[in-house]
Design an enzyme around this catalytic site. Sequence first.
Site, mmCIF file in Angstrom:
data_model
loop_
_atom_site.group_PDB
_atom_site.id
_atom_site.type_symbol
_atom_site.label_atom_id
_atom_site.label_comp_id
_atom_site.label_asym_id
_atom_site.label_seq_id
_atom_site.Cartn_x
_atom_site.Cartn_y
_atom_site.Cartn_z
ATOM 1 N N ALA A 92 35.095 25.317 40.449
ATOM 2 C CA ALA A 92 35.358 24.298 39.429
ATOM 3 C C ALA A 92 36.620 23.539 39.794
ATOM 4 C CB ALA A 92 35.495 24.955 38.061
ATOM 5 N N GLY A 123 32.185 28.459 40.263
ATOM 6 C CA GLY A 123 31.069 27.675 39.737
ATOM 7 C C GLY A 123 30.055 27.307 40.799
ATOM 8 N N GLU A 140 27.832 30.239 41.122
ATOM 9 C CA GLU A 140 26.994 30.255 39.917
ATOM 10 C C GLU A 140 25.882 29.207 40.002
ATOM 11 O OE1 GLU A 140 29.558 31.536 36.172
ATOM 12 O OE2 GLU A 140 30.609 30.013 37.349
ATOM 13 N N GLU A 156 37.298 34.219 39.990
ATOM 14 C CA GLU A 156 37.946 33.759 38.755
ATOM 15 C C GLU A 156 39.073 34.666 38.282
ATOM 16 O OE1 GLU A 156 33.830 31.839 38.647
ATOM 17 O OE2 GLU A 156 34.694 33.751 39.310
#
Length: 258
Positions: A65, A110, A113, A133
Site C-alpha cells: 500500500a 496489499g 493480498e 505489515e
Amino acid sequence: MYQMISTQNEDGIFTITINRPEKMNALNQQVLKELALAVEEIYSDRTIKAAIITGAGEKAFVAGADISEFLTLSEENGRDLAQLGQVIFQRIENSPKPVVAAVNGFALGGGCELAMACHFRIASENARFGQPEVNLGLIPGYGGTQRLTQLVGKGKAMELMMSGDMISSADALSWGLVNYVVPAAELMSKTISILQKINAKAPLAVSRVIKCVNAAIDKQVDGYETELDEFAACFGTKDMEEGTAAFIQKRVPNFTGE
C-alpha cells in the site's frame, strides 16, 4: 479513463496493469478505485473471457500500500480503507471469469493480498511475497489473514505474518502460494497460454467451477449443496449438449456460453 492503471483486451484476455513503476506500483486509494472500475469491466464486457492482473516493470507486481496515506488515518478511516480493499478483492475472487495474477517482482502487503484474491498465481523467478505489515504496527487488512491461511495453512501463515519476512518464488511454489515459477521473460506468455486453454472450455462450466471452489471456503454456504445445484444447472445449458455431443462424435466442441 485510467491514470494509474492500464488495460488491454486482446483475443478475449483482459490485462489490467498497475502502472506506477516509480512507486513500485503501490496501492493508493486512486489505484484501488481505478482497479474497481476495471474489475467491473470483467463482469460486464461480454468480449472479455478471462483476465490477468500484473504490475508495470520488472521490479514489482505491487510492493504494498501507499504508506504515506496512512499517516492521517483514524481508526474509522482505517476501517473504511480496509473495507474498500476487501470489497474490491472479493469482486476479483468471485469473478465468474478466470482472473490470474502474473507476479513480477515484489508482491508485498496489499500486493500479496491482491495476488491472493486472484483465482491462481504465476510468478517470475525474481518474485518475492510477504505480509510485512507488523513492521508498521499493522496487520493485513484486505483479506490477507484469511486468504494466506487458506492457501498455505495456519502454521506457515502465522509465521509469515508475524515475522514480516519475505519468501522467494521457489518457496511460494513449494508452499502452494503460486502454481508456476517461470523466467521473467516468459511470465506473460505462460499466463496467456494457460488462459487460452481455459478459454477453449465451456464458459458456464468454468464459471461454476469458480463458484463451487469459492464455496469450499465460504462459511456462509454449504459447498456440497452449491456443487449439487451448479452440477444440475449444467444440464440446462447448450454447452453441455455441445460438449457431450462433441465427445461422442470425436470432434472439438464449439462452446458458445449458453
